[in-house]
Scaffold this active site. Structure first.
Site, PDB file in Angstrom:
ATOM      1  N   HIS A 178       0.833  -1.207   0.000  1.00 55.66           N
ATOM      2  CA  HIS A 178       0.000   0.000   0.000  1.00 55.66           C
ATOM      3  C   HIS A 178       0.869   1.258   0.000  1.00 55.66           C
ATOM      4  CE1 HIS A 178      -3.825   2.142   1.322  1.00 55.66           C
ATOM      5  NE2 HIS A 178      -2.896   3.067   1.536  1.00 55.66           N
ATOM      6  N   GLU A 179       1.804   1.317   0.925  1.00 56.51           N
ATOM      7  CA  GLU A 179       2.656   2.509   1.037  1.00 56.51           C
ATOM      8  C   GLU A 179       3.640   2.611  -0.131  1.00 56.51           C
ATOM      9  OE1 GLU A 179       1.658   4.613   3.034  1.00 56.51           O
ATOM     10  OE2 GLU A 179       0.406   3.341   4.305  1.00 56.51           O
TER      11      GLU A 179
ATOM     12  N   HIS B 297       1.931   4.388  -2.913  1.00 60.27           N
ATOM     13  CA  HIS B 297       1.985   5.841  -2.710  1.00 60.27           C
ATOM     14  C   HIS B 297       3.345   6.393  -3.144  1.00 60.27           C
ATOM     15  CE1 HIS B 297      -1.855   6.170  -0.903  1.00 60.27           C
ATOM     16  NE2 HIS B 297      -1.550   5.694   0.291  1.00 60.27           N
TER      17      HIS B 297
END
Length: 233
Positions: free
Chosen positions: A135-136, A139
């Site tokens: 997820h990160e 980003h």
């Protein structure tokens, strides 16, 4: 050879079984006091809590770092993202995947200046940490590939939609654990909800309905954009 004078000789009586039993009882009562807090002063309670918290934090950090190192070597999704971060000029090392304790509002975070935060006290399994890492990393990929302006709510919303959709954060088993499930368009509903929750934490997107509007305005196009994956992971 010199001899000790009588005054330097210490004579001890042999310990009886009763003495040994008293020692055991004393140790048992102390352990009970530590576990229950009964009979302890406030200062003693605070000292014990600090020692306990410190040991727990050390164990959590060690576990988080061990899982991080293992996933960077063996997880198909994590290794795939590492290669694609390298391609867009943002190589990621374990020194910029930092394990630290967090509050209850998150399990990870990304900062353009500091790298990726892994919340060591928030992971209930290795797979949960894996999803958070991916997820990160999405980003981070968006920041490097598309030059995201994180103070722009629509930019932030698009990256949150992509991260929630592609990381495994919204797979069925995770939603069941959270208490959310439906039989049609469950994935899309989860992505929207998770993206809104994240955008709401952005200080630039605090107004009434701002996060919801930002996510709605970009959802269709950003949900379809699966880069660098060929399809939803």
């Amino acid at each position: 050879m010199t001899q000790d004078s009588p005054k330097n000789v210490v004579s001890e009586a042999p310990r009886t079984d009763e003495d040994k039993d008293l020692d055991k009882f004393d140790k048992w009562t102390k352990s009970l006091r530590y576990m229950t807090g009964l009979g302890l002063s406030e200062e003693e309670k605070q000292k014990i809590k600090a020692e306990t918290d410190s040991e727990l934090e050390k164990r959590q950090k060690s576990q988080c770092e061990a899982w991080r190192d293992s996933l960077m070597k063996n997880s198909p999704a994590v290794t795939f993202m590492l290669k694609n971060l390298q391609k867009v000029g943002c190589p990621l090392t374990k020194e910029t995947l930092i394990c630290m304790p967090c509050d209850a509002t998150r399990s990870g975070g990304f900062s353009p200046d500091h790298g990726i935060l892994l919340c060591q006290n928030r992971f209930f399994s290795k797979s949960h940490q894996e999803d958070t890492m991916v997820h990160e990393m999405i980003h981070m990929y968006d920041h490097c590939r598309f030059e995201v302006d994180w103070s722009n709510c629509r930019h932030h919303a698009c990256s949150e939609v992509r991260a929630a959709s592609l990381s495994g954060d919204c797979r069925w088993s995770r939603e069941i654990r959270r208490g959310f499930y439906q039989f049609t368009k469950q994935h899309q509903a989860c992505v929207k909800r998770r993206a809104i929750l994240s955008v709401k934490q952005n200080p630039a997107c605090q107004g009434e309905g701002v996060a919801e509007q930002a996510v709605a305005s970009v959802f269709e196009s950003c949900f379809k954009d699966t880069r660098p994956f060929e399809e939803i992971y």
